[in-house]
Enzyme design. Structure first.
Site, PDB file in Angstrom:
ATOM      1  N   HIS A  40       0.821  -1.208   0.000  1.00  0.00           N
ATOM      2  CA  HIS A  40       0.000   0.000   0.000  1.00  0.00           C
ATOM      3  C   HIS A  40       0.857   1.261   0.000  1.00  0.00           C
ATOM      4  O   HIS A  40       0.529   2.250  -0.664  1.00  0.00           O
ATOM      5  CB  HIS A  40      -0.921  -0.003   1.223  1.00  0.00           C
ATOM      6  CG  HIS A  40      -2.029  -0.999   1.116  1.00  0.00           C
ATOM      7  ND1 HIS A  40      -2.817  -1.365   2.180  1.00  0.00           N
ATOM      8  CD2 HIS A  40      -2.488  -1.727   0.060  1.00  0.00           C
ATOM      9  CE1 HIS A  40      -3.698  -2.252   1.789  1.00  0.00           C
ATOM     10  NE2 HIS A  40      -3.522  -2.497   0.519  1.00  0.00           N
TER      11      HIS A  40
ATOM     12  N   CYS B 248     -17.012  11.336 -23.098  1.00  0.00           N
ATOM     13  CA  CYS B 248     -16.331  11.097 -21.821  1.00  0.00           C
ATOM     14  C   CYS B 248     -15.884   9.652 -21.666  1.00  0.00           C
ATOM     15  O   CYS B 248     -15.413   9.254 -20.605  1.00  0.00           O
ATOM     16  CB  CYS B 248     -17.227  11.492 -20.645  1.00  0.00           C
ATOM     17  SG  CYS B 248     -18.762  10.554 -20.532  1.00  0.00           S
TER      18      CYS B 248
END
Length: 827
Positions: free
Chosen positions: A459, A772
């Site tokens: 992480h 988009c």
């Protein structure tokens, strides 16, 4: 169209030469060279590789070959940052660069698919390779299908074992289900499963069929099972609400936890390599972690203590009352979990770790030493067991548990902070770092980090990439004898650390870093100016966002606004669906960095490939051809009304428009517009502060809407093309199914004709058109879309500077406003 090849080499000349040679034998195959560092010298470049992968992308996929080990790490990092669907179409092959490229290109020229091209490349060394074997997953020992009597704990010994006596009598409700997200049941999915049991009294155990099973409420136990994508798990549930709970869990696992849910291939266990760094002539060769280059003096971080000093606990040490200590512990865990749960994805996973019932039970056995000492001793013990795993993903969770444990210590009045107040300009050396320590390092001025251990999936490394902190990992102990304050040059692209370079070389490196920073800053500065074409028409280049971090990145990369704010991402990991006040607050946070730039907010897009555990969304009824998008919202008017009120309240002081997903016929657009008006009227009646949406538009994702665009005249203010779904529906190809991926070509004749007809009808009705979907940010399509009449392209923030430059260069318009002028958004 054929499979494309991307060649990653430490030498730009080598990559170009191999591409040229192979191109002579396969003239119709796209072969792109991504060689050398950003400065043209030896090395690898995240940006060059990312650009090549974007340009090579096509429905047949891409095969990547590389020359040296660190090149594959940079490549893997670049792939991680791609859209999941794009990443699915990439295969990275370990094969000789020259021979493998030629063999693969010849196969591609003969219309071989991606697997065949990859196999041909591998055959250059006489082996097609084999899937990984061994590791934690392979070492699970079958215990037989014992049903209610299944017992066992992960070999890591995380304390997740559950005795037979703890299992209720009777036959459980059970199901076998495939785990579809590639990394499997790591910390965040395990935490989400545990959270889904809130409010139930069910006893739930999970494990591989015929293998060890653990309590589902034990996040550490579930992580320790080392379940990966493609593995099957068996869920056994006991209790009066067993059927309901079982259905909920099956839905969560099949939904992929908001990760790459369409992966149905097995993900190999990543065996943790031992640090093998070496130093030759002052150059340490280790492993690339986070890209970038920096120079600074070495600053060491002490390791977290294995035990707490006797003076650490501010509570009296005499006459310990176990009840008092137990109350202190429970209160601290609850407070820390609540705080962590509000700190994003990693925070939520950490919240579940500290709330693990087994962690609490082991701590309780030691409470005579006081809650802080007992808690930390347990955290360290279990962290060591996790870190001892051969599975890299599990091992990297050890530091996560320690960091989460520190939050509980803080609630107990014991504060551990090993980062000096000022490490400005320093290269920090540590054994390992937690994800929350990375923002602290950046905030206190560190320019890079070197870790003795670590993994590319840790992480902390992921956070470092997001924050742009260069990092090298697995350096082992080769820097142990280097004195604090010694100048280090960290290259996170190549995984190298240069120790104490001579003054002349140091000055050259500093000059190069400064020059690179200046170039990057100049490009970002240019991107902040609008794109104005030769005829004076302005094209908005906006960002697709789903979080505050995305909004900040959009501004940093020169976005003219937000073309797609995905509201479903704001509720994806929630334990319960947020009310109007919470939704308003979340949107206010995202809108704040945007200032007065225009923002388009899409109403909740639920269904299809977007399951939502907190709403009643059925995989079949709400599937791709079912009640999804606006259909779902119109069927659930209170959900729609609440969201529209929240959007209007958050929009006060901003330029916000709204659009609906999955609109098929004009009648739906009429209902959508009426819903917006009704929400506005209700806010007026309640005398709340709000803003009326400036425009009301729809997504064009269904061929029926594109073909009958003129029917929406007078009902909508703009169209926004969702090219991903439009391609999927046009080609009758589920975009979550790899077997039909070759049909999902946004450049197909069918899609081209749809867009031409849509743009023509929109122009006649004076309705602006935006795009988009993924094709808006692709070099191969952006210019053509603008030529068709599209007035706005919305994409991932990182793509904005390149697309703006491409539009200016190709369409021949001016660079925008004069350098001394400011855009409205900058004033």
């Amino acid at each position: 169209m054929t499979v494309a090849l991307v060649l990653v080499s430490h030498s730009a000349a080598l990559a170009r030469g191999v591409a040229e040679l192979a191109g002579q034998m396969a003239p119709s195959v796209t072969i792109l060279a991504a060689g050398g560092g950003d400065d043209g010298g030896l090395g690898t470049s995240f940006d060059l590789i990312s650009d090549a992968l974007q340009r090579a992308d096509n429905p047949d996929g891409t095969v990547v070959l590389y020359d040296l080990g660190s090149a594959v790490l940079t490549t893997e990092t670049a792939v991680e940052f791609l859209d999941p669907q794009h990443a699915d179409r990439i295969t990275v092959v370990d094969a000789p660069l020259v021979e493998g490229t030629i063999a693969g290109a010849v196969t591609a020229e003969g219309s071989g698919d991606r697997a065949a091209v990859a196999a041909s490349a591998r055959s250059a060394i006489g082996s097609f390779g084999a899937p990984p074997s061994g590791g934690a997953a392979a070492e699970q020992v079958a215990a037989g299908d014992t049903g209610a009597g299944e017992t066992g704990a992960p070999s890591g010994g995380t304390g997740a074992h559950q005795d037979d006596a703890d299992i209720p009598a009777g036959i459980p409700d059970s199901a076998d289900v495939e785990v579809v997200n590639p990394l499997g049941l790591h910390a965040r999915p395990a935490a989400e499963l545990a959270r889904s049991l809130a409010g139930t009294s069910a006893t739930v155990r999970i494990g591989r069929p015929g293998g060890p099973a653990v309590d589902l409420r034990s996040v550490l136990g579930v992580v320790g099972l080392a379940v990966r994508g493609g593995d099957d798990v068996r869920i056994n549930v006991w209790g009066p609400d067993a059927i309901l709970v079982l259905g909920r869990l099956v839905k969560l696992i099949r939904g992929g936890f908001g990760e790459i849910a369409h992966h149905h291939r097995a993900a190999a266990v990543v065996t943790r390599p031992e640090p093998s760094a070496r130093m030759v002539d002052g150059m340490v060769t280790a492993t690339a972690g986070s890209p970038g280059r920096a120079i600074g003096p070495l600053a060491r971080l002490d390791a977290l203590p294995e035990t707490l000093p006797a003076t650490a606990d501010p509570a009296p040490r005499t006459g310990r009352d176990r009840d008092v200590e137990e109350h202190r512990l429970d209160s601290a865990i609850a407070a820390a979990a609540k705080t962590l749960a509000g700190q994003g994805e990693f925070g939520q996973a950490h919240a579940a770790l500290v709330a693990d019932p087994k962690l609490r039970a082991l701590t309780e056995q030691k409470l005579e030493r006081g809650a802080p000492a007992a808690w930390w001793d347990t955290v360290v013990q279990i962290s060591r067991e996790l870190e001892a795993s051969d599975d890299e993903l599990i091992a990297s969770r050890g530091i996560d548990l320690r960091e989460a444990g520190i939050a509980v210590l803080g609630e107990l009045g014991v504060h551990l902070d090993r980062i000096p107040d000022d490490v400005r300009g320093a290269v920090v050396l540590a054994g390992e770092l937690g994800p929350a320590e990375i923002p602290e390092l950046v905030g206190r001025g560190a320019v890079a980090a070197v870790l003795a251990t670590g993994s590319t999936t840790a992480h902390a490394v992921i956070v470092a990439r997001g924050l742009g902190l260069p990092m090298v990992i697995r350096s082992g102990d080769v820097l142990r004898s280097v004195a604090t304050g010694t100048t280090l040059v960290v290259d996170g692209d190549t995984g190298t650390v240069l120790v104490d370079p001579p003054r002349e070389q140091r000055d050259q490196i500093i000059a190069s870093i400064v020059e690179q920073a200046a170039v990057a800053e100049r490009l970002r500065g240019e991107a902040r100016r609008p794109v104005v074409l030769a005829g004076g028409r302005q094209v908005l280049v906006a960002a697709n966002v789903g979080s505050v971090a995305d909004a900040i990145a959009a501004v940093d990369n020169g976005a003219d606004g937000i073309g797609l704010l995905r509201t479903e991402l704001l509720v994806l990991d929630r334990d319960e669906y947020p009310d109007e006040d919470v939704q308003t607050a979340n949107l206010v946070e995202i809108l704040h960095p945007m200032g007065d730039r225009p923002v388009v907010i899409r109403a909740l897009d639920v269904g299809g490939d977007k399951p939502l555990a907190t709403l009643d969304v059925d995989a079949r009824r709400n599937g791709f051809l079912g009640v999804r998008g606006l259909r779902f919202l119109l069927e659930n008017p209170e959900i729609l009304r609440t969201q529209l009120r929240a959007i209007c309240r958050a929009s006060f002081g901003h330029h916000v428009s709204v659009m609906a997903p999955m609109v098929t016929v004009p009648h739906e657009a009429k209902q959508w517009r009426e819903a917006v008006a009704s929400a506005v009227d209700s806010l007026r009646a309640d005398r709340l502060e709000f803003a009326v949406p400036e425009q009301v538009g729809i997504m064009v994702e269904v061929p029926a809407a594109a073909l009958a665009a003129d029917g929406f005249a007078g009902l909508v203010d703009f169209f926004s093309v969702g090219s991903n779904d439009l391609t999927s529906y046009t080609m009758a190809a589920d975009r979550t199914e790899p077997g039909v991926a070759d049909l999902l070509d946004p450049g197909s004749i069918a899609i081209r004709r749809l867009l031409e007809q849509l743009c023509a009808a929109a122009a006649a009705a004076r309705i602006p058109v935006a795009v988009c979907g993924e094709m808006a940010g692709m070099d191969a399509f952006a210019v053509d879309l603008v030529r068709l009449g599209v007035g706005e392209l919305s994409m991932a923030p990182a793509r904005i500077p390149q697309i703006k430059a491409l539009l200016r260069e190709t369409l021949g318009g001016p660079a925008g406003v004069a350098a001394g002028e400011a855009t409205d958004a900058e004033e």
